[in-house]
Design an enzyme around this catalytic site. Structure first.
Site, mmCIF file in Angstrom:
data_model
loop_
_atom_site.group_PDB
_atom_site.id
_atom_site.type_symbol
_atom_site.label_atom_id
_atom_site.label_comp_id
_atom_site.label_asym_id
_atom_site.label_seq_id
_atom_site.Cartn_x
_atom_site.Cartn_y
_atom_site.Cartn_z
ATOM 1 N N ARG A 147 25.257 45.500 23.530
ATOM 2 C CA ARG A 147 25.246 44.017 23.593
ATOM 3 C C ARG A 147 24.322 43.494 22.681
ATOM 4 O O ARG A 147 23.159 43.952 22.931
ATOM 5 C CB ARG A 147 25.066 43.577 24.916
ATOM 6 C CG ARG A 147 25.574 42.222 25.384
ATOM 7 C CD ARG A 147 25.402 41.884 26.629
ATOM 8 N NE ARG A 147 24.016 41.566 26.921
ATOM 9 C CZ ARG A 147 23.721 40.726 28.044
ATOM 10 N NH1 ARG A 147 24.657 40.342 28.879
ATOM 11 N NH2 ARG A 147 22.289 40.448 28.184
ATOM 12 N N TYR A 159 18.821 33.264 27.516
ATOM 13 C CA TYR A 159 19.368 34.412 28.190
ATOM 14 C C TYR A 159 19.640 35.661 27.499
ATOM 15 O O TYR A 159 20.066 35.391 26.521
ATOM 16 C CB TYR A 159 20.732 33.971 28.837
ATOM 17 C CG TYR A 159 21.564 35.108 29.302
ATOM 18 C CD1 TYR A 159 21.372 35.565 30.700
ATOM 19 C CD2 TYR A 159 22.670 35.668 28.564
ATOM 20 C CE1 TYR A 159 22.027 36.854 31.136
ATOM 21 C CE2 TYR A 159 23.012 36.989 29.051
ATOM 22 C CZ TYR A 159 22.679 37.488 30.276
ATOM 23 O OH TYR A 159 23.647 38.596 30.759
ATOM 24 N N ASP A 220 27.268 37.948 24.816
ATOM 25 C CA ASP A 220 27.638 37.504 25.953
ATOM 26 C C ASP A 220 27.077 35.714 25.812
ATOM 27 O O ASP A 220 25.775 35.676 25.482
ATOM 28 C CB ASP A 220 26.712 37.748 27.310
ATOM 29 C CG ASP A 220 27.017 37.299 28.639
ATOM 30 O OD1 ASP A 220 27.766 36.169 28.665
ATOM 31 O OD2 ASP A 220 26.492 37.718 29.684
ATOM 32 N N HIS A 222 27.355 33.491 27.856
ATOM 33 C CA HIS A 222 26.967 33.206 29.393
ATOM 34 C C HIS A 222 27.071 31.659 29.788
ATOM 35 O O HIS A 222 26.358 30.768 30.249
ATOM 36 C CB HIS A 222 25.446 33.518 29.476
ATOM 37 C CG HIS A 222 24.897 33.892 30.709
ATOM 38 N ND1 HIS A 222 24.399 33.103 31.852
ATOM 39 C CD2 HIS A 222 24.948 35.185 31.121
ATOM 40 C CE1 HIS A 222 23.994 34.066 32.868
ATOM 41 N NE2 HIS A 222 24.479 35.028 32.467
ATOM 42 N N GLU A 246 31.925 37.422 25.527
ATOM 43 C CA GLU A 246 31.858 37.390 27.048
ATOM 44 C C GLU A 246 31.571 35.868 27.586
ATOM 45 O O GLU A 246 30.533 35.246 26.960
ATOM 46 C CB GLU A 246 30.945 38.208 27.721
ATOM 47 C CG GLU A 246 30.999 38.198 29.076
ATOM 48 C CD GLU A 246 29.856 38.988 29.601
ATOM 49 O OE1 GLU A 246 29.341 39.777 28.752
ATOM 50 O OE2 GLU A 246 29.464 38.986 30.837
ATOM 51 N N GLU A 272 32.512 37.834 35.414
ATOM 52 C CA GLU A 272 31.549 38.442 36.636
ATOM 53 C C GLU A 272 31.282 37.505 37.564
ATOM 54 O O GLU A 272 30.752 38.021 38.562
ATOM 55 C CB GLU A 272 30.364 38.776 35.723
ATOM 56 C CG GLU A 272 29.671 37.520 35.179
ATOM 57 C CD GLU A 272 28.358 37.696 34.216
ATOM 58 O OE1 GLU A 272 28.422 38.544 33.538
ATOM 59 O OE2 GLU A 272 27.389 36.916 34.424
ATOM 60 N N ARG A 293 35.711 41.081 34.025
ATOM 61 C CA ARG A 293 34.190 41.556 34.046
ATOM 62 C C ARG A 293 33.780 41.743 35.744
ATOM 63 O O ARG A 293 32.653 42.232 35.880
ATOM 64 C CB ARG A 293 33.522 40.289 33.487
ATOM 65 C CG ARG A 293 33.451 40.276 32.105
ATOM 66 C CD ARG A 293 32.654 41.377 31.428
ATOM 67 N NE ARG A 293 31.320 40.894 31.500
ATOM 68 C CZ ARG A 293 30.535 42.165 31.885
ATOM 69 N NH1 ARG A 293 30.745 43.336 31.947
ATOM 70 N NH2 ARG A 293 29.122 41.739 31.901
ATOM 71 N N GLU A 349 29.526 48.101 31.477
ATOM 72 C CA GLU A 349 28.028 47.763 31.126
ATOM 73 C C GLU A 349 26.960 48.624 32.030
ATOM 74 O O GLU A 349 26.994 49.054 33.254
ATOM 75 C CB GLU A 349 27.870 46.242 31.608
ATOM 76 C CG GLU A 349 26.575 45.609 31.277
ATOM 77 C CD GLU A 349 26.549 44.239 31.759
ATOM 78 O OE1 GLU A 349 27.451 43.702 32.532
ATOM 79 O OE2 GLU A 349 25.737 43.287 31.178
ATOM 80 N N TRP A 412 23.734 27.722 33.268
ATOM 81 C CA TRP A 412 22.791 28.674 32.794
ATOM 82 C C TRP A 412 23.594 30.062 32.418
ATOM 83 O O TRP A 412 24.466 30.351 33.101
ATOM 84 C CB TRP A 412 21.957 29.011 33.867
ATOM 85 C CG TRP A 412 21.118 30.381 33.301
ATOM 86 C CD1 TRP A 412 19.767 30.127 32.570
ATOM 87 C CD2 TRP A 412 21.116 31.664 34.036
ATOM 88 N NE1 TRP A 412 19.434 31.343 32.344
ATOM 89 C CE2 TRP A 412 19.805 32.361 33.219
ATOM 90 C CE3 TRP A 412 21.972 32.418 34.650
ATOM 91 C CZ2 TRP A 412 19.914 33.542 33.117
ATOM 92 C CZ3 TRP A 412 21.591 33.656 34.525
ATOM 93 C CH2 TRP A 412 20.601 34.546 34.149
HETATM 94 O O1 KDG Z 1 22.723 37.931 38.368
HETATM 95 C C1 KDG Z 1 23.498 37.441 36.831
HETATM 96 C C2 KDG Z 1 23.199 38.273 35.916
HETATM 97 O O2 KDG Z 1 23.888 39.378 36.516
HETATM 98 C C3 KDG Z 1 24.033 38.158 34.925
HETATM 99 O O3 KDG Z 1 23.401 36.910 34.210
HETATM 100 C C4 KDG Z 1 24.206 39.310 33.890
HETATM 101 O O4 KDG Z 1 25.765 38.048 32.508
HETATM 102 C C5 KDG Z 1 25.113 38.861 32.832
HETATM 103 C C6 KDG Z 1 25.823 40.278 32.223
HETATM 104 O O5 KDG Z 1 26.645 40.167 31.465
HETATM 105 O O6 KDG Z 1 25.108 41.472 32.611
HETATM 106 MG MG MG Z 2 27.714 38.272 31.506
#
Ligand code: KDG
Ligand code: MG
Length: 412
Positions: A147, A159, A220, A222, A246, A272, A293, A349, A412
């Site tokens: 990634r 991030y 990602d 995010h 992602e 996720e 995810r 991952e 975030w």
């Molecule tokens: O707890 C939040 C994280 O696990 C997250 O921000 C991680 O987005 C993430 C990822 O794809 O691993």
């Molecule tokens: Mg993620």
């Protein structure tokens, strides 16, 4: 085989983890991951106060019945706290059942569909040389998929970008990024979508030029973009052949992905922060995404995630289980047993845990040739060390929050 004890274990070897340990009257022990990043004690309390007392005396073999009892019987369904608690119970019961059968868990799930689970690591850098170093380090360790997360000019902290290449996780020297920071309140970051959209395609162009067409690349976003911004990003990354893009939009609005899908062929992964198959209902049926995810830990355990993956398989949607450091080695072990067994496995991952974390949990799964393989011993392959765990008491830690330059709270 009745449940004799259900203990909630909280430890913090560098970061916080919650684990459920179930012991049966004939002495079999199972573990389940109950870690919900930044909200750990909510799940610990839910398990201790409302779930553990209900488990005592139950037949440990009745996994499906226990799942339904906790899901339907609680009346207040779904949500991350409930589904993480159910996941921990479910995983611990599968661990016990596999030990009772004398088999590694994946054998009970249908046996191996592949030799190992293709795994991606987290390469990141504040500039291109640092990012390239991080990619090379992953390649040296055997990764075939990475990634790519990068700093954005003008933003202090973004991030997915490790603050320092030297610090590493738990002093291990790796570049992995740990978003949860210790302290009584979350830190704040600043976000600028236009700067991000301008910068990211240039980084992927540079990475492809440096590392060639074979390397599997992911990214990602995010949850930070509108559907239209997400479509722009997906299009601008098409020349660089991503495995997936992602979490382009916040996850609640399933409609948003329709707009993105119509505009770009870059594969999409999401979920996720989802907890059940219902969160994906339209996304999967309309084939608006390519990968789900959800990890075992936050989607109701082996039972919940298997249900989701079987539904996804009908639409050629594959797994992409979440595997940051906040999924504990117990959650990772469960992921690898399920991932090796299901037909529609996509990728796993894997953010590496610190040495201190691995010492507490003693996971027996292995990483070779770019992939994870499950332990070959009965059960999940976890060896939790209570004495070591007790040396790392819980400390509050939170994920950061985000604000736009004018002070508005942003995803975030
Ligand atoms: O707890 C939040 C994280 O696990 C997250 O921000 C991680 O987005 C993430 C990822 O794809 O691993
Ligand atoms: Mg993620």
């Amino acid at each position: 085989m009745l449940v004799d004890r259900a203990e909630v274990l909280v430890t913090s070897p560098g970061r916080n983890f919650v684990t459920l340990r179930i012991t049966t009257d004939d002495g079999l022990v199972g573990h389940g991951d109950a870690t919900l990043n930044g909200r750990e004690l909510a799940v610990a309390g839910y398990l201790r106060e409302h779930v553990a007392p209900l488990l005592l005396g139950r037949d440990a073999h009745r996994i499906e019945d226990t799942w339904q009892y906790l899901y339907r019987g609680g009346y207040w369904r779904r949500g991350p706290v409930t589904m993480t608690a159910i996941a921990a119970v479910d995983t611990a019961l599968w661990d016990i059942k596999a030990k009772a059968a004398g088999m590694p868990l994946y054998q009970l799930l249908g046996g191996a569909s592949r030799q190992r689970c293709l795994t991606y690591g987290h390469a990141s850098g504040r500039d291109l040389p640092e990012l390239f170093d991080s990619v090379r380090q992953h390649l040296d360790e055997g990764y075939r998929a990475v990634r790519i997360q990068t700093a954005v000019p003008g933003l202090d902290s973004v991030y997915g970008v490790a603050a320092s290449s030297a610090a590493g996780v738990g002093g291990s020297g790796r570049y992995d990024y740990e978003p949860a920071r210790r302290g009584a309140a979350p830190t704040e970051e600043t976000w600028d979508t236009r700067a991000y959209l301008r910068h990211v395609p240039k980084v992927f162009e540079a990475v492809r030029n440096e590392f060639g067409p074979e390397l599997v690349l992911l990214h990602d976003a995010h949850h930070r973009l509108t559907p239209n911004e997400a479509a722009q990003l997906g299009r601008s990354l098409e020349p660089y052949d991503l495995f997936w893009l992602e979490d382009v939009t916040p996850a609640e609005n399933q409609e948003a992905l329709r707009r993105v899908r119509q505009q770009t062929t870059t594969p999409l992964a999401i979920g996720e922060v989802f907890n059940t198959v219902w969160d994906y209902q339209h996304l999967i049926r309309e084939q608006l995404i390519d990968y789900v995810r959800s990890p075992v830990t936050h989607a109701g355990g082996i039972t919940g995630l298997r249900r989701l993956l079987d539904y996804a398989a009908l639409y050629q949607v594959k797994s992409g289980m979440h595997g940051p450091t906040d999924v504990s080695p117990v959650g990772m072990a469960a992921a690898v047993h399920l991932g090796i067994a299901v037909h529609n496995f996509g990728i796993q991952e894997h953010m590496q845990h610190s040495r201190a974390t691995l010492d507490v949990f003693g996971p027996a799964h292995t990483f070779t040739e770019g992939g994870l393989a499950p332990a070959e011993e009965p059960g999940l392959g976890i060896h939790y060390d209570d004495e070591l765990a007790a040396q790392h008491p819980y400390e509050p830690a939170y994920l950061p929050t985000n604000r736009l330059r004018d002070g508005t709270v942003h995803d975030w």
